[in-house]
Design an enzyme around this catalytic site. Structure first.
Site, PDB file in Angstrom:
ATOM      1  N   ASN A  37       0.818  -1.215   0.000  1.00  0.00           N
ATOM      2  CA  ASN A  37       0.000   0.000   0.000  1.00  0.00           C
ATOM      3  C   ASN A  37       0.857   1.273   0.000  1.00  0.00           C
ATOM      4  O   ASN A  37       1.661   1.489   0.905  1.00  0.00           O
ATOM      5  CB  ASN A  37      -0.872  -0.039   1.259  1.00  0.00           C
ATOM      6  CG  ASN A  37      -2.090   0.831   1.136  1.00  0.00           C
ATOM      7  OD1 ASN A  37      -2.169   1.689   0.264  1.00  0.00           O
ATOM      8  ND2 ASN A  37      -3.054   0.620   2.021  1.00  0.00           N
ATOM      9  N   ARG A 147     -13.424  -5.949  16.050  1.00  0.00           N
ATOM     10  CA  ARG A 147     -12.467  -4.898  16.401  1.00  0.00           C
ATOM     11  C   ARG A 147     -13.240  -3.596  16.602  1.00  0.00           C
ATOM     12  O   ARG A 147     -14.086  -3.249  15.774  1.00  0.00           O
ATOM     13  CB  ARG A 147     -11.464  -4.737  15.257  1.00  0.00           C
ATOM     14  CG  ARG A 147     -10.347  -3.776  15.584  1.00  0.00           C
ATOM     15  CD  ARG A 147      -9.413  -3.575  14.412  1.00  0.00           C
ATOM     16  NE  ARG A 147      -9.869  -2.495  13.560  1.00  0.00           N
ATOM     17  CZ  ARG A 147      -9.141  -1.960  12.572  1.00  0.00           C
ATOM     18  NH1 ARG A 147      -7.939  -2.439  12.313  1.00  0.00           N
ATOM     19  NH2 ARG A 147      -9.611  -0.975  11.831  1.00  0.00           N
ATOM     20  N   TYR A 159      -7.498   6.722  13.385  1.00  0.00           N
ATOM     21  CA  TYR A 159      -7.358   5.473  12.634  1.00  0.00           C
ATOM     22  C   TYR A 159      -8.562   4.538  12.887  1.00  0.00           C
ATOM     23  O   TYR A 159      -8.971   4.349  14.027  1.00  0.00           O
ATOM     24  CB  TYR A 159      -6.063   4.738  13.037  1.00  0.00           C
ATOM     25  CG  TYR A 159      -6.044   3.349  12.476  1.00  0.00           C
ATOM     26  CD1 TYR A 159      -5.732   3.136  11.140  1.00  0.00           C
ATOM     27  CD2 TYR A 159      -6.418   2.255  13.247  1.00  0.00           C
ATOM     28  CE1 TYR A 159      -5.772   1.879  10.588  1.00  0.00           C
ATOM     29  CE2 TYR A 159      -6.464   0.982  12.703  1.00  0.00           C
ATOM     30  CZ  TYR A 159      -6.136   0.804  11.370  1.00  0.00           C
ATOM     31  OH  TYR A 159      -6.197  -0.450  10.819  1.00  0.00           O
ATOM     32  N   ASP A 217      -7.212  -2.042  17.959  1.00  0.00           N
ATOM     33  CA  ASP A 217      -5.943  -1.883  17.244  1.00  0.00           C
ATOM     34  C   ASP A 217      -5.325  -0.529  17.601  1.00  0.00           C
ATOM     35  O   ASP A 217      -5.872   0.528  17.254  1.00  0.00           O
ATOM     36  CB  ASP A 217      -6.211  -1.956  15.730  1.00  0.00           C
ATOM     37  CG  ASP A 217      -4.933  -1.942  14.901  1.00  0.00           C
ATOM     38  OD1 ASP A 217      -3.844  -1.784  15.486  1.00  0.00           O
ATOM     39  OD2 ASP A 217      -5.041  -2.107  13.662  1.00  0.00           O
ATOM     40  N   HIS A 219      -2.468   0.473  16.500  1.00  0.00           N
ATOM     41  CA  HIS A 219      -1.791   0.905  15.279  1.00  0.00           C
ATOM     42  C   HIS A 219      -0.425   1.539  15.576  1.00  0.00           C
ATOM     43  O   HIS A 219      -0.053   2.554  14.979  1.00  0.00           O
ATOM     44  CB  HIS A 219      -2.685   1.852  14.465  1.00  0.00           C
ATOM     45  CG  HIS A 219      -2.591   1.603  12.990  1.00  0.00           C
ATOM     46  ND1 HIS A 219      -2.003   2.489  12.136  1.00  0.00           N
ATOM     47  CD2 HIS A 219      -3.004   0.561  12.235  1.00  0.00           C
ATOM     48  CE1 HIS A 219      -2.059   2.007  10.901  1.00  0.00           C
ATOM     49  NE2 HIS A 219      -2.660   0.841  10.936  1.00  0.00           N
ATOM     50  N   GLU A 243      -4.053  -5.011  19.787  1.00  0.00           N
ATOM     51  CA  GLU A 243      -3.250  -5.181  18.565  1.00  0.00           C
ATOM     52  C   GLU A 243      -2.182  -4.102  18.418  1.00  0.00           C
ATOM     53  O   GLU A 243      -2.477  -2.916  18.607  1.00  0.00           O
ATOM     54  CB  GLU A 243      -4.198  -5.157  17.365  1.00  0.00           C
ATOM     55  CG  GLU A 243      -3.497  -5.268  16.030  1.00  0.00           C
ATOM     56  CD  GLU A 243      -4.482  -5.238  14.863  1.00  0.00           C
ATOM     57  OE1 GLU A 243      -5.644  -5.663  15.035  1.00  0.00           O
ATOM     58  OE2 GLU A 243      -4.081  -4.778  13.780  1.00  0.00           O
ATOM     59  N   GLU A 269       1.903  -7.077  11.830  1.00  0.00           N
ATOM     60  CA  GLU A 269       1.560  -6.750  10.447  1.00  0.00           C
ATOM     61  C   GLU A 269       2.667  -5.971   9.743  1.00  0.00           C
ATOM     62  O   GLU A 269       2.689  -5.905   8.519  1.00  0.00           O
ATOM     63  CB  GLU A 269       0.216  -6.022  10.359  1.00  0.00           C
ATOM     64  CG  GLU A 269       0.194  -4.651  10.982  1.00  0.00           C
ATOM     65  CD  GLU A 269      -1.182  -4.000  10.923  1.00  0.00           C
ATOM     66  OE1 GLU A 269      -2.140  -4.603  11.429  1.00  0.00           O
ATOM     67  OE2 GLU A 269      -1.284  -2.894  10.367  1.00  0.00           O
ATOM     68  N   ARG A 290       0.587 -11.777  13.978  1.00  0.00           N
ATOM     69  CA  ARG A 290      -0.344 -11.398  12.909  1.00  0.00           C
ATOM     70  C   ARG A 290       0.390 -10.805  11.700  1.00  0.00           C
ATOM     71  O   ARG A 290       0.093  -9.678  11.247  1.00  0.00           O
ATOM     72  CB  ARG A 290      -1.440 -10.468  13.403  1.00  0.00           C
ATOM     73  CG  ARG A 290      -1.036  -9.377  14.363  1.00  0.00           C
ATOM     74  CD  ARG A 290      -2.196  -8.474  14.734  1.00  0.00           C
ATOM     75  NE  ARG A 290      -2.616  -7.623  13.659  1.00  0.00           N
ATOM     76  CZ  ARG A 290      -3.622  -7.868  12.816  1.00  0.00           C
ATOM     77  NH1 ARG A 290      -4.340  -8.957  12.904  1.00  0.00           N
ATOM     78  NH2 ARG A 290      -3.919  -7.021  11.861  1.00  0.00           N
ATOM     79  N   GLU A 346      -8.445 -11.836  10.220  1.00  0.00           N
ATOM     80  CA  GLU A 346      -9.052 -10.541   9.855  1.00  0.00           C
ATOM     81  C   GLU A 346      -9.647 -10.643   8.452  1.00  0.00           C
ATOM     82  O   GLU A 346      -9.042 -11.244   7.565  1.00  0.00           O
ATOM     83  CB  GLU A 346      -7.965  -9.457   9.873  1.00  0.00           C
ATOM     84  CG  GLU A 346      -8.498  -8.072   9.529  1.00  0.00           C
ATOM     85  CD  GLU A 346      -7.396  -7.007   9.554  1.00  0.00           C
ATOM     86  OE1 GLU A 346      -6.210  -7.366   9.461  1.00  0.00           O
ATOM     87  OE2 GLU A 346      -7.744  -5.819   9.677  1.00  0.00           O
ATOM     88  N   TRP A 409       1.793   6.864  11.976  1.00  0.00           N
ATOM     89  CA  TRP A 409       0.391   6.711  11.566  1.00  0.00           C
ATOM     90  C   TRP A 409      -0.186   5.421  12.128  1.00  0.00           C
ATOM     91  O   TRP A 409       0.380   4.368  11.978  1.00  0.00           O
ATOM     92  CB  TRP A 409       0.229   6.680  10.037  1.00  0.00           C
ATOM     93  CG  TRP A 409      -1.220   6.520   9.698  1.00  0.00           C
ATOM     94  CD1 TRP A 409      -2.242   7.378  10.029  1.00  0.00           C
ATOM     95  CD2 TRP A 409      -1.826   5.423   9.005  1.00  0.00           C
ATOM     96  NE1 TRP A 409      -3.443   6.887   9.584  1.00  0.00           N
ATOM     97  CE2 TRP A 409      -3.228   5.682   8.962  1.00  0.00           C
ATOM     98  CE3 TRP A 409      -1.330   4.253   8.447  1.00  0.00           C
ATOM     99  CZ2 TRP A 409      -4.137   4.821   8.362  1.00  0.00           C
ATOM    100  CZ3 TRP A 409      -2.229   3.385   7.846  1.00  0.00           C
ATOM    101  CH2 TRP A 409      -3.625   3.665   7.791  1.00  0.00           C
TER     102      TRP A 409
HETATM  103  O1  KDG Z   1      -1.871  -0.431   4.632  1.00  0.00           O
HETATM  104  C1  KDG Z   1      -2.056  -0.277   6.021  1.00  0.00           C
HETATM  105  C2  KDG Z   1      -3.221  -1.138   6.475  1.00  0.00           C
HETATM  106  O2  KDG Z   1      -3.070  -2.436   6.011  1.00  0.00           O
HETATM  107  C3  KDG Z   1      -3.340  -1.159   7.987  1.00  0.00           C
HETATM  108  O3  KDG Z   1      -3.545   0.145   8.434  1.00  0.00           O
HETATM  109  C4  KDG Z   1      -4.508  -2.030   8.407  1.00  0.00           C
HETATM  110  O4  KDG Z   1      -3.788  -2.021  10.704  1.00  0.00           O
HETATM  111  C5  KDG Z   1      -4.454  -2.522   9.822  1.00  0.00           C
HETATM  112  C6  KDG Z   1      -5.277  -3.695  10.141  1.00  0.00           C
HETATM  113  O5  KDG Z   1      -5.149  -4.174  11.260  1.00  0.00           O
HETATM  114  O6  KDG Z   1      -6.013  -4.155   9.270  1.00  0.00           O
HETATM  115 MG    MG Z   2      -3.641  -3.351  12.461  1.00  0.00          MG
END
Ligand code: KDG
Ligand code: MG
Length: 409
Positions: A37, A147, A159, A217, A219, A243, A269, A290, A346, A409
């Site tokens: 992405n 979530r 987010y 999450d 993030h 998460e 991730e 994950r 997910e 972010w």
């Molecule tokens: O490209 C970034 C997304 O994949 C991410 O922000 C999604 O954190 C995410 C999630 O848990 O799906």
């Molecule tokens: Mg995530």
């Protein structure tokens, strides 16, 4: 059988996807996901310019050897671009192997350990009531794990709550984050965030009870001590997991979070290899790993990570957002239903345009995801349809603190 052609398709059926199609001299082909992405064309160039020439003439059945050759043979190895490119190749090769054997991927991986993969989707809202309503709606659709994200008062663009610029889609009133030609800027502060999230879960447990599985999450936005405080304050609400509390650069700081609470932790991730996962697994600092199969070199690496995690009593929760293709979602579920230590998956509901270009995504039913019994991944690529949706430059949002400084972010 020999690899005759490697095609790279970049398409934007609502958002950008990068697909690798590997064609053999016997007419069989496989398709894998190589979407990163916001950096899609970097992966496409890595594949076209540097990787495709190395694949021509090779036996597509030698997946492990090709994986090792591309990973270790490059000297400059790893990182998001190369591991995403490698994932695309890996998935395409497993797809070919399944088609050659006449077997679905889960069968090649050892056969089914479960009928379907327990899955979760996202609930977000501008306030607690909106999140509660969103959770109720998803419960009515059969989801058992959800979530929950909420807008943080006084901030801009939280987010996971759809507060960025959203684009309506034909598919059942779904909305998608519109990716601009330049990044949207969000504003976020840890103080209000840390005060709001425990209140959100107090509200949700009060309104909905203890039966459903809920989680959140972060993030990767917190410092270790902030994450420890959040995990501790969320303890009474029995989250399924918390998460990504920290950035992957701070793996050793998971000890601080772990010591502070019994809230289960999930992470991975943003990882790119088994070595990224290792300290968290071997020290049992997390409960769910994950990783994103599209960013760790594909199915081959996922199987190894799952096996290491199994030895430490850690379950999988592979990343499954809308920015990886149905091929990657199918790969997730094939692995989920064939390993012993699967936890949760997910999922997203793709818009019609995505199904048109990439048919065969896993099917959702009553809280679970199912893959088909078709040979290989069970997904395909309609190249003619892909041409209708040309690449559009797009970025993920960026975040700043209230004083204007850059934040994660
Ligand atoms: O490209 C970034 C997304 O994949 C991410 O922000 C999604 O954190 C995410 C999630 O848990 O799906
Ligand atoms: Mg995530």
């Amino acid at each position: 059988m020999k690899i005759k052609e490697v095609r790279v398709v970049v398409t934007c059926p609502t958002r950008n996807y990068v697909l690798v199609k590997i064609v053999t001299d016997e007419g069989l082909y496989g398709v894998g996901d190589a979407t990163l992405n916001g950096r899609e064309l970097a992966v496409a160039a890595a594949l076209k310019e540097h990787i495709a020439p190395l694949l021509l003439g090779r036996d597509p059945g030698c997946i492990e050897d090709i994986w090792q050759y591309l990973f270790r043979g490059s000297y400059w190895r790893g990182g998001p671009v190369q591991m995403t490119a490698l994932a695309g190749v890996d998935m395409a090769l497993w797809d070919i192997k399944g088609k050659a054997a006449g077997m679905p991927l889960y069968s090649l991986l050892g056969g089914k350990t479960r009928a379907g993969a327990l899955c979760y989707t996202h609930c977000g809202g501008r306030d607690f009531k909106e999140v509660e309503d969103s959770v109720r709606a998803k419960l009515a659709e059969g989801f058992k794990v959800l979530r929950a994200q909420v807008a943080i008062p006084g901030t801009k663009g939280t987010y996971g709550v759809g507060s960025g610029k959203m684009k309506k889609n034909k598919n059942a009133g779904m909305k998608f984050l519109e990716q601009d030609a330049l990044p949207q800027e969000e504003v976020w502060e840890p103080g209000p965030y840390l005060r709001t999230i425990p209140q959100l879960f107090e509200h949700l447990r009060g309104a909905l009870g203890e039966e459903l599985e809920l989680f959140h999450d972060v993030h990767e936005r917190l410092t270790p001590i902030q994450a420890a405080r959040l995990a501790k304050e969320l303890e009474p609400y029995h989250l399924f997991f918390l998460e990504d509390p920290l950035r992957p650069e701070h793996k050793e700081s998971f000890r601080v979070v772990r010591r502070a609470s019994t809230t289960p932790l999930a992470m991975g991730e943003l990882f790119h290899s088994k070595w990224d996962c290792l300290p968290l697994l071997t020290e049992q600092l997390i409960d769910f790993i994950r990783c994103d199969l599209s960013h760790i070199g594909g199915i081959t690496e996922a199987k190894k990570i799952a096996a290491i995690a199994e030895a430490f009593h850690i379950q999988t929760a592979w990343h499954g957002p809308g920015d990886i293709s149905p091929h990657a979602h199918a790969a997730n579920v094939h692995v989920d239903v064939s390993i012993p230590n699967f936890g949760v998956q997910e999922m997203v509901a793709f818009p019609e345009e995505v199904h048109e270009v990439m048919p065969g995504a896993p099917v959702y039913k009553d809280g679970y995801l199912f893959v088909s019994d078709r040979p290989g991944l069970g997904t395909d690529l309609n190249e003619k349809a892909a041409k209708k949706y040309p690449y559009k430059r797009g970025y993920l949002p960026t975040t700043r603190r209230a004083d204007g400084s850059v934040h994660d972010w």
